[in-house]
Scaffold this active site. Structure first.
Site, short mmCIF file in Angstrom:
data_model
loop_
_atom_site.label_atom_id
_atom_site.label_comp_id
_atom_site.label_asym_id
_atom_site.label_seq_id
_atom_site.Cartn_x
_atom_site.Cartn_y
_atom_site.Cartn_z
N PRO A 111 0.78 -1.25 0.00
CA PRO A 111 0.00 0.00 0.00
C PRO A 111 0.81 1.31 0.00
O PRO A 111 0.79 2.07 0.95
CB PRO A 111 -0.83 -0.13 1.27
CG PRO A 111 0.01 -0.95 2.18
CD PRO A 111 0.72 -1.93 1.29
N CYS A 112 1.46 1.59 -1.12
CA CYS A 112 2.21 2.84 -1.25
C CYS A 112 1.28 4.05 -1.33
O CYS A 112 1.71 5.18 -1.09
CB CYS A 112 3.13 2.78 -2.45
SG CYS A 112 2.29 2.50 -4.02
#
Length: 177
Positions: free
Chosen positions: A144-145
């Site tokens: 989850p950047c």
């Protein structure tokens, strides 16, 4: 979990509310989840040799089917985390260090700044480098950047575009409130 693997690679294009996602996997790990076209991903995985990338599109692939199901559940707020084996072979150097540092860093529904992640990496002052590295994340959504944002406000950049990042941030914010 990172599971290095060589051998046969399978790839599919999966429609989502974010737009089409390309997914690539070996028999043991997801190698890519992102917005590039399948031909671009195959070229990267084949080292630029067209013959190495040929014939890798499956009708059915258990790990890709599982990845698609988990992505769909995540994007409909039915799932908060992913339970998939991943392989970071497409992330090199600082990008690999940066995306693996995301593990446990920012929980679902929360954000942190590029600068805070740079500090976690013992590279205070490298917020822009962290942003570039996250832009090269080969496992978007799964890793989850999108939860990393600029200190100045706003969503910041995202490989799938600003609208996709805003969708993900709003989805998570809605689900935790």
């Amino acid at each position: 979990m990172s599971v290095p693997e060589t051998g046969h690679i399978s790839i599919v294009r999966h429609p989502t509310p974010l737009g089409g996602l390309t997914l690539a996997a070996s028999e043991r790990a997801v190698l890519y989840c992102g917005f590039d076209e399948p031909a671009q991903v195959l070229q990267r995985l084949g080292g630029g040799r067209p013959e190495a990338a040929a014939g890798r599109v499956p009708a059915r692939h258990a790990l890709l089917d599982e990845a698609r199901g988990q992505i769909d559940a995540f994007l409909s707020a039915g799932r908060r985390t992913f339970d998939l084996p991943v392989d970071f072979r497409l992330a090199s150097g600082f990008t690999r260090q940066t995306v693996t540092a995301l593990d446990g860093f920012t929980p679902y529904g929360r954000t942190a700044t590029y600068g805070a992640l740079a500090t976690r990496l013992n590279r205070a002052g490298a917020a822009r480098a962290v942003g570039r590295a996250l832009g090269a994340n080969p496992l978007c959504v799964i890793v989850p950047c999108h939860r990393i944002v600029p200190a100045s406000g706003g969503p910041g950049g995202y490989a799938g575009g600003t609208e996709a990042k805003q969708f993900l941030l709003a989805l998570e914010a809605r689900d935790v409130s």
